[in-house]
Write a protein that holds these residues in place. Structure first.
Motif, short mmCIF file in Angstrom:
data_model
loop_
_atom_site.label_atom_id
_atom_site.label_comp_id
_atom_site.label_asym_id
_atom_site.label_seq_id
_atom_site.Cartn_x
_atom_site.Cartn_y
_atom_site.Cartn_z
N ASP A 1 0.88 -1.17 0.00
CA ASP A 1 0.00 0.00 0.00
C ASP A 1 0.92 1.22 0.00
O ASP A 1 1.55 1.54 1.01
N ILE A 2 1.03 1.88 -1.15
CA ILE A 2 1.96 2.99 -1.30
C ILE A 2 1.56 4.19 -0.44
O ILE A 2 2.41 4.82 0.18
N GLU A 3 0.27 4.49 -0.37
CA GLU A 3 -0.21 5.65 0.39
C GLU A 3 0.16 5.57 1.87
O GLU A 3 0.59 6.55 2.47
N HIS A 4 -0.02 4.40 2.46
CA HIS A 4 0.23 4.23 3.89
C HIS A 4 1.57 3.59 4.21
O HIS A 4 1.89 3.37 5.37
N ASN A 5 2.34 3.26 3.16
CA ASN A 5 3.67 2.66 3.32
C ASN A 5 3.60 1.40 4.18
O ASN A 5 4.33 1.23 5.14
N THR A 6 2.65 0.50 3.83
CA THR A 6 2.48 -0.76 4.56
C THR A 6 2.54 -1.94 3.59
O THR A 6 2.23 -1.80 2.41
N THR A 7 2.92 -3.08 4.11
CA THR A 7 3.04 -4.30 3.32
C THR A 7 2.14 -5.37 3.92
O THR A 7 2.06 -5.51 5.14
N TYR A 8 1.48 -6.13 3.06
CA TYR A 8 0.52 -7.15 3.49
C TYR A 8 0.82 -8.50 2.83
O TYR A 8 1.41 -8.55 1.76
N ARG A 9 0.33 -9.55 3.48
CA ARG A 9 0.33 -10.88 2.89
C ARG A 9 -1.10 -11.38 2.91
O ARG A 9 -1.90 -10.98 3.77
N TRP A 10 -1.45 -12.25 1.96
CA TRP A 10 -2.79 -12.83 1.90
C TRP A 10 -2.77 -14.17 2.60
O TRP A 10 -1.88 -15.00 2.38
N ASP A 11 -3.74 -14.40 3.48
CA ASP A 11 -3.88 -15.67 4.17
C ASP A 11 -5.08 -16.41 3.58
O ASP A 11 -6.21 -15.94 3.73
N SER B 1 -6.35 -19.30 4.39
CA SER B 1 -7.22 -20.02 5.33
C SER B 1 -8.25 -19.10 5.99
O SER B 1 -9.37 -19.51 6.27
N THR B 2 -7.89 -17.83 6.22
CA THR B 2 -8.83 -16.88 6.82
C THR B 2 -9.44 -15.94 5.79
O THR B 2 -10.33 -15.16 6.11
N LEU B 3 -8.92 -16.00 4.56
CA LEU B 3 -9.39 -15.16 3.45
C LEU B 3 -9.32 -13.67 3.77
O LEU B 3 -10.25 -12.91 3.54
N LYS B 4 -8.15 -13.26 4.30
CA LYS B 4 -7.95 -11.83 4.54
C LYS B 4 -6.47 -11.48 4.48
O LYS B 4 -5.60 -12.35 4.53
N TYR B 5 -6.22 -10.17 4.37
CA TYR B 5 -4.86 -9.66 4.34
C TYR B 5 -4.38 -9.38 5.76
O TYR B 5 -5.14 -8.90 6.59
N PHE B 6 -3.10 -9.65 6.01
CA PHE B 6 -2.48 -9.32 7.29
C PHE B 6 -1.31 -8.38 7.04
O PHE B 6 -0.49 -8.62 6.15
N CYS B 7 -1.24 -7.31 7.81
CA CYS B 7 -0.13 -6.37 7.70
C CYS B 7 1.14 -7.01 8.24
O CYS B 7 1.14 -7.52 9.37
N ILE B 8 2.19 -7.00 7.45
CA ILE B 8 3.46 -7.57 7.90
C ILE B 8 4.56 -6.53 7.96
O ILE B 8 5.66 -6.81 8.40
N GLY B 9 4.27 -5.31 7.50
CA GLY B 9 5.27 -4.26 7.53
C GLY B 9 4.59 -2.91 7.55
O GLY B 9 3.54 -2.72 6.97
N SER B 10 5.19 -1.98 8.28
CA SER B 10 4.57 -0.67 8.44
C SER B 10 5.65 0.40 8.47
O SER B 10 6.84 0.10 8.68
N ASN B 11 5.24 1.64 8.30
CA ASN B 11 6.15 2.76 8.44
C ASN B 11 6.45 2.93 9.92
O ASN B 11 5.58 3.30 10.70
N TYR B 12 7.66 2.62 10.33
CA TYR B 12 7.99 2.59 11.75
C TYR B 12 7.89 3.95 12.42
O TYR B 12 7.71 4.03 13.63
N SER B 13 7.92 5.04 11.66
CA SER B 13 7.77 6.36 12.28
C SER B 13 6.33 6.60 12.72
O SER B 13 6.06 7.51 13.49
N ASP B 14 5.38 5.77 12.25
CA ASP B 14 3.97 5.89 12.65
C ASP B 14 3.66 5.14 13.94
O ASP B 14 2.57 5.27 14.48
N ILE B 15 4.60 4.36 14.45
CA ILE B 15 4.36 3.56 15.66
C ILE B 15 4.73 4.37 16.89
O ILE B 15 5.84 4.88 17.01
N ASP B 16 3.78 4.52 17.81
CA ASP B 16 4.03 5.27 19.04
C ASP B 16 4.57 4.36 20.14
O ASP B 16 5.52 4.70 20.83
N VAL B 17 3.93 3.20 20.35
CA VAL B 17 4.29 2.31 21.44
C VAL B 17 4.24 0.87 20.93
O VAL B 17 3.32 0.49 20.23
N ILE B 18 5.24 0.09 21.31
CA ILE B 18 5.20 -1.36 21.08
C ILE B 18 5.19 -2.02 22.43
O ILE B 18 6.13 -1.87 23.22
N SER B 19 4.10 -2.71 22.74
CA SER B 19 3.97 -3.37 24.03
C SER B 19 4.55 -4.76 23.95
O SER B 19 4.14 -5.57 23.13
#
Length: 85
Positions: A50-60, A62-80
């Motif tokens: 996804d160029i607009e949001h600078n995110t990367t996805y994979r298709w699953d 078995s669940t028939l949906k996309y999962f985010c596997i990469g993101s713009n790290y400057s958008d992350i505030d907290v990692i618990s």
């Protein structure tokens, strides 16, 4: 133990191999302006960007949906990390 170095021929060989791997990988990446333009049913052998949001996805499939596997790290505030003991 003696150190060994690559000569010019060895460097050219590895350079060619690396370029080949990178160019082959680009065939497995689908880039779209945003995730809304991804196909309804994806391919589990491809990565979707996804160029607009600078995110990367994979298709699953078995669940028939996309999962985010990469993101713009400057958008992350907290990692618990959960609770640690």
């Amino acid at each position: 133990m003696a150190k060994q170095y690559l000569d010019e021929e060895g460097l050219e060989l590895y350079d060619g191999m690396i370029k080949k791997v990178i160019s082959n990988q680009s065939e497995n990446i689908v880039q779209k302006p945003n995730y809304l333009l991804f196909p309804s049913v994806g391919d589990p052998n491809l990565l979707y960007m996804d160029i607009e949001h600078n995110t990367t996805y994979r298709w699953d499939k078995s669940t028939l949906k996309y999962f985010c596997i990469g993101s713009n790290y400057s958008d992350i505030d907290v990692i618990s990390g959960g609770s640690s003991k």
